[in-house]
Each structure stands twice: as structure tokens, then as C-alpha cells.
Design a protein around this motif. Structure first.
Motif, PDB file in Angstrom:
ATOM      1  N   GLN A  72       6.901  20.553  13.532  1.00 29.76           N
ATOM      2  CA  GLN A  72       7.315  20.664  12.199  1.00 29.76           C
ATOM      3  C   GLN A  72       7.455  18.982  11.311  1.00 29.76           C
ATOM      4  OE1 GLN A  72      10.902  23.155  12.555  1.00 29.76           O
ATOM      5  NE2 GLN A  72      10.059  24.469  10.908  1.00 29.76           N
ATOM      6  N   ALA A  73       6.961  18.860  10.310  1.00 30.60           N
ATOM      7  CA  ALA A  73       6.559  17.842   9.867  1.00 30.60           C
ATOM      8  C   ALA A  73       6.652  18.271   7.937  1.00 30.60           C
ATOM      9  CB  ALA A  73       6.350  16.730   9.950  1.00 30.60           C
ATOM     10  N   ILE A  74       7.247  17.445   7.050  1.00 30.16           N
ATOM     11  CA  ILE A  74       7.300  17.774   5.773  1.00 30.16           C
ATOM     12  C   ILE A  74       7.049  16.701   4.980  1.00 30.16           C
ATOM     13  CG2 ILE A  74       9.788  17.997   4.978  1.00 30.16           C
ATOM     14  CD1 ILE A  74       9.086  19.610   3.317  1.00 30.16           C
ATOM     15  N   LEU A  75       6.427  15.841   3.870  1.00 29.50           N
ATOM     16  CA  LEU A  75       7.058  14.395   3.093  1.00 29.50           C
ATOM     17  C   LEU A  75       7.969  14.783   1.942  1.00 29.50           C
ATOM     18  CD1 LEU A  75       2.702  14.085   2.743  1.00 29.50           C
ATOM     19  CD2 LEU A  75       4.603  12.687   3.938  1.00 29.50           C
ATOM     20  N   LEU A  76       8.907  13.478   2.196  1.00 32.03           N
ATOM     21  CA  LEU A  76       9.532  13.361   0.998  1.00 32.03           C
ATOM     22  C   LEU A  76       9.428  13.112   0.619  1.00 32.03           C
ATOM     23  CD1 LEU A  76      13.091  13.431   2.282  1.00 32.03           C
ATOM     24  CD2 LEU A  76      12.446  12.035   0.640  1.00 32.03           C
ATOM     25  N   ALA A  77       8.659  11.034   0.073  1.00 27.00           N
ATOM     26  CA  ALA A  77       8.265  10.924  -0.933  1.00 27.00           C
ATOM     27  C   ALA A  77       7.380   9.799  -0.122  1.00 27.00           C
ATOM     28  CB  ALA A  77       9.403   9.708  -1.108  1.00 27.00           C
ATOM     29  N   GLU A  78       6.486   9.936  -1.497  1.00 29.64           N
ATOM     30  CA  GLU A  78       5.570   8.294  -1.736  1.00 29.64           C
ATOM     31  C   GLU A  78       5.759   7.517  -2.554  1.00 29.64           C
ATOM     32  OE1 GLU A  78       1.888   9.646  -3.052  1.00 29.64           O
ATOM     33  OE2 GLU A  78       1.075   7.910  -2.369  1.00 29.64           O
ATOM     34  N   VAL A  79       5.948   6.399  -1.806  1.00 28.33           N
ATOM     35  CA  VAL A  79       6.032   4.948  -2.510  1.00 28.33           C
ATOM     36  C   VAL A  79       4.872   4.137  -2.756  1.00 28.33           C
ATOM     37  CG1 VAL A  79       8.783   4.789  -2.298  1.00 28.33           C
ATOM     38  CG2 VAL A  79       7.245   3.848  -0.544  1.00 28.33           C
ATOM     39  N   ALA A 117       0.815  -1.200   0.167  1.00 27.27           N
ATOM     40  CA  ALA A 117       0.241  -0.343  -0.096  1.00 27.27           C
ATOM     41  C   ALA A 117       1.324   1.151  -0.057  1.00 27.27           C
ATOM     42  CB  ALA A 117      -1.085   0.021   1.248  1.00 27.27           C
ATOM     43  N   PRO A 118       0.308   1.638  -0.454  1.00 27.39           N
ATOM     44  CA  PRO A 118       1.390   3.430  -0.925  1.00 27.39           C
ATOM     45  C   PRO A 118       1.804   3.512   0.972  1.00 27.39           C
ATOM     46  CG  PRO A 118      -0.765   3.712  -2.028  1.00 27.39           C
ATOM     47  CD  PRO A 118      -0.929   2.873  -1.129  1.00 27.39           C
ATOM     48  N   HIS A 119       2.891   4.334   1.087  1.00 21.49           N
ATOM     49  CA  HIS A 119       3.564   4.903   1.965  1.00 21.49           C
ATOM     50  C   HIS A 119       4.234   6.115   1.853  1.00 21.49           C
ATOM     51  CE1 HIS A 119       2.965   0.444   3.478  1.00 21.49           C
ATOM     52  NE2 HIS A 119       3.351   0.671   4.150  1.00 21.49           N
ATOM     53  N   PHE A 120       4.401   7.159   2.943  1.00 22.00           N
ATOM     54  CA  PHE A 120       5.670   7.404   2.647  1.00 22.00           C
ATOM     55  C   PHE A 120       6.791   7.978   4.083  1.00 22.00           C
ATOM     56  CE2 PHE A 120       0.625   9.434   2.128  1.00 22.00           C
ATOM     57  CZ  PHE A 120       1.827  10.052   0.969  1.00 22.00           C
ATOM     58  N   SER A 135      -2.662   7.397   4.532  1.00 17.28           N
ATOM     59  CA  SER A 135      -3.539   8.412   5.333  1.00 17.28           C
ATOM     60  C   SER A 135      -2.554   8.898   6.370  1.00 17.28           C
ATOM     61  CB  SER A 135      -4.947   8.241   4.936  1.00 17.28           C
ATOM     62  OG  SER A 135      -4.977   6.974   6.451  1.00 17.28           O
ATOM     63  N   GLN A 136      -2.217   8.169   7.141  1.00 12.48           N
ATOM     64  CA  GLN A 136      -1.603   8.847   8.208  1.00 12.48           C
ATOM     65  C   GLN A 136      -0.578   9.194   8.602  1.00 12.48           C
ATOM     66  OE1 GLN A 136      -0.448   5.054   9.994  1.00 12.48           O
ATOM     67  NE2 GLN A 136      -2.833   4.285  10.326  1.00 12.48           N
ATOM     68  N   GLY A 137       0.009  10.416   8.036  1.00  9.51           N
ATOM     69  CA  GLY A 137       0.902  11.218   8.142  1.00  9.51           C
ATOM     70  C   GLY A 137       0.692  11.989   9.119  1.00  9.51           C
ATOM     71  N   VAL A 138       0.051  13.010   9.052  1.00  9.51           N
ATOM     72  CA  VAL A 138      -0.134  13.799  10.279  1.00  9.51           C
ATOM     73  C   VAL A 138      -0.446  13.263  11.070  1.00  9.51           C
ATOM     74  CG1 VAL A 138      -2.019  15.617  11.026  1.00  9.51           C
ATOM     75  CG2 VAL A 138      -1.023  15.576   8.392  1.00  9.51           C
ATOM     76  N   THR A 156       7.178  16.599  -5.317  1.00 10.25           N
ATOM     77  CA  THR A 156       7.754  17.995  -5.366  1.00 10.25           C
ATOM     78  C   THR A 156       6.774  18.836  -4.818  1.00 10.25           C
ATOM     79  OG1 THR A 156       5.994  18.011  -7.008  1.00 10.25           O
ATOM     80  CG2 THR A 156       8.660  17.382  -7.691  1.00 10.25           C
ATOM     81  N   ASN A 157       5.970  18.762  -3.845  1.00 10.63           N
ATOM     82  CA  ASN A 157       4.854  18.776  -3.052  1.00 10.63           C
ATOM     83  C   ASN A 157       6.056  19.800  -1.957  1.00 10.63           C
ATOM     84  OD1 ASN A 157       3.664  20.574  -1.010  1.00 10.63           O
ATOM     85  ND2 ASN A 157       1.299  19.435  -2.152  1.00 10.63           N
ATOM     86  N   ASN A 158       6.091  20.942  -1.328  1.00 14.98           N
ATOM     87  CA  ASN A 158       7.198  21.499  -0.308  1.00 14.98           C
ATOM     88  C   ASN A 158       6.182  22.058   1.089  1.00 14.98           C
ATOM     89  OD1 ASN A 158       9.595  20.170  -0.886  1.00 14.98           O
ATOM     90  ND2 ASN A 158       9.690  22.027  -2.219  1.00 14.98           N
ATOM     91  N   THR A 159       4.810  21.826   0.888  1.00 17.29           N
ATOM     92  CA  THR A 159       3.456  21.982   2.817  1.00 17.29           C
ATOM     93  C   THR A 159       4.397  21.499   3.864  1.00 17.29           C
ATOM     94  OG1 THR A 159       2.332  21.589   0.787  1.00 17.29           O
ATOM     95  CG2 THR A 159       1.409  21.876   3.399  1.00 17.29           C
ATOM     96  N   VAL A 160       4.663  22.508   4.785  1.00 18.89           N
ATOM     97  CA  VAL A 160       5.938  22.114   5.588  1.00 18.89           C
ATOM     98  C   VAL A 160       4.440  22.290   6.631  1.00 18.89           C
ATOM     99  CG1 VAL A 160       6.909  22.496   7.956  1.00 18.89           C
ATOM    100  CG2 VAL A 160       7.983  23.101   5.380  1.00 18.89           C
TER     101      VAL A 160
END
Ligand code: ZN
Length: 273
Positions: free
Chosen positions: A136-143, A103-106, A123-126, A200-204
Motif C-alpha cells: 500500500q502507498a499514499i503520497l504525502l507531499a509534492e515539493v 524537479a518536482p519530487h514526492f 512520475s516515479q511514485g508507483v 490533499t489527495n488521499n488516494t491509497v
């Protein structure tokens, strides 16, 4: 069966994180109890995920059988870089492992006590960030599977931590960091075949916690040693309740403990306690 056991608090990302504790058939809005007396009383029993009741867990919140046989306690749960379901190779239960791993992981960077790299499901990042007490947190990759996220994590562990220093996290707010710049610098070290998954999305995401007072000299309290934990709730961060007397209580590490929870206004505390 699990109605009366402690579980990690539900979290919602609001102006400050909103915490809900679901126990004994009641959903408690924990933010409302800050500045008030709370009490957690352990019955002396714990219940494993499989339903087995004991007076203590064997290891890591599992009974003996689950620790050695359940796919929920396999090596790859603790070390995602050992996942093999994407190759069709079974560890303990291939059907379960396929559902869990394929399943997709971040992969993310979070700042809770300094920068760390971590992985999380779709969906669990936050939720994960709030559970860890990150500011603070930022997503780096989605695999597309858990193994790839583990491989990226391993490649970045050489440069940043992969665990939260909870004592530091509970001692105040961390110094803010330029996570976008951090991400750009670390992305260079992602293995070539996995670079295509960098986001590429750099939302913090910035997260604030309901804390009125941080402990000065942290004392971690545990139900095994102190079956009744009571006192004034001074704040909540991550999955920790901050109590008077510099005490901190990690709800998550007490999942499965059969307990009762109660609260009272300070002026009325004589009536209840
Ligand atoms: Zn079990």
C-alpha cells in the motif's frame, strides 16, 4: 554495451505487478516463468555506468573513479537533505545536479514491511513502490526540488522508518494499515515552511505481487559467491526473484553484472540444464 548486463526489472501496475526483464536483446515476461525453471549465469565481469569493465565493483555498483567523482554517487544521492543545487551550490557537477534536483519530487508513505517514509521523483511514485515491494502507498507531499523532500523525510524519520526491512517484506504480506490516518498524524510534524506542499489527495494505491509461495527461512543468494543461480521461480516481489529452497535473488543489487538468462519448462529441464 549494457545489453548483456542485469538491470532492474521493468514493472507495470496491473491486477498483479507485471515484471519484464530486458537482457541479451530479449524482453522476458517474468510472470510467465513462475512455476518454471530459470537460470542466471554470471560471466565474471561487471560494467560500471561509465562503461568500465572490471571483475568487481569498488563500492555501491560504481568503479573507484565514479564512486569518488561522479555526481551519481555523491553524498546527496544517499542523503537528499544534503542537496544544495536549489541554492546554486555545487557538490560535484552543478549542471547535472540542477537537472536532477530541481524537479518536482514526492514524499510518500508506503507499507512493505511496516510503514516507511520515502521520496521519489515526479512520475516515479508507483514504480518506486513496486520496486520496494510495497503493498500500500499514499503520497504525502509534492515539493519543487529534491532538498525539500529530503527535509520532510528527515522530519518524519523520527516517527517512521525510512528503509524497507527486506527480510520482512519477503516473508509475506504486511498487515494493512490506515494510511490516510497515518498521513494525517504525520503531516502535523512536517516543518511549518513546508506544510504548503502537503497533498490533499488521499488516494491509497494497493499493489499485489505474483507470488505462489513465500520463503520460510530466507537465504539470499549472490552471483559473487554463486556465479550460476538456477531453480524454480516461485514468485517475484519488489526486485527479488523468489526461488526454490527458500532462496531469494535481488536483481537490483546485481545491476551491471554481465550475465545470461534462460528459462525452461520443468519437464524439459534436463535438456537445458
Ligand atoms: Zn565508473
Amino acid at each position: 554495451m549494457f545489453r548483456d548486463t542485469l538491470k532492474k526489472m521493468d514493472t507495470e501496475l496491473k491486477d498483479v505487478v507485471k515484471y519484464t526483464l530486458d537482457i541479451n536483446g530479449v524482453k522476458h515476461n517474468m510472470n510467465n516463468y513462475i512455476g518454471k525453471q530459470i537460470k542466471i549465469e554470471w560471466s565474471g565481469d561487471v560494467i560500471c555506468n561509465c562503461g568500465k569493465t572490471m571483475n568487481k565493483f569498488y563500492r555501491s555498483g560504481f568503479c573507484y573513479k565514479c564512486y569518488w567523482e561522479s555526481p551519481k554517487a555523491s553524498q546527496s544521492i544517499f542523503k537528499p537533505e544534503l542537496c544544495t543545487a536549489h541554492l546554486g551550490i555545487e557538490e560535484r557537477d552543478l549542471e547535472w545536479e540542477k537537472k536532477f534536483q530541481l524537479a518536482p519530487h514526492f514524499v510518500y508513505l508506503a507499507n512493505s514491511s511496516g510503514i516507511k517514509v520515502g521520496i521519489t521523483r515526479g512520475s516515479q511514485g508507483v514504480i518506486r513502490w513496486m520496486d520496494q515491494g510495497a503493498s500500500q502507498a499514499i503520497l504525502l507531499a509534492e515539493v519543487p526540488n529534491r532538498r525539500f523532500s529530503g527535509d520532510i523525510e528527515v522530519s518524519l524519520k523520527r516517527f517512521v522508518a525510512d528503509v524497507t526491512n527486506w527480510r520482512k517484506m519477503l516473508s509475506g504480506n504486511p498487515q494493512l494499515v490506515d494510511l490516510v490516518k497515518m498521513k494525517e498524524e504525520l503531516a502535523v510534524h512536517v516543518p511549518a515552511e513546508l506544510k504548503q506542499y502537503i497533498l490533499t489527495n488521499n488516494t491509497v494505491t494497493e499493489i499485489r505481487y505474483p507470488v505462489t509461495q513465500y520463503p520460510k527461512k530466507i537465504k539470499s543468494v549472490k552471483l559473487e559467491k554463486t556465479p550460476i543461480i538456477a531453480g524454480e521461480l516461485l514468485g517475484i516481489k519488489g526486485q527479488y526473484l523468489l526461488l526454490d529452497g527458500d532462496r531469494v535473488f535481488n536483481i537490483r543489487s546485481h545491476e551491471g553484472f554481465v550475465s545470461t538468462f534462460s528459462h525452461q519448462e520443468i519437464s524439459q529441464q534436463g535438456l537445458l540444464f
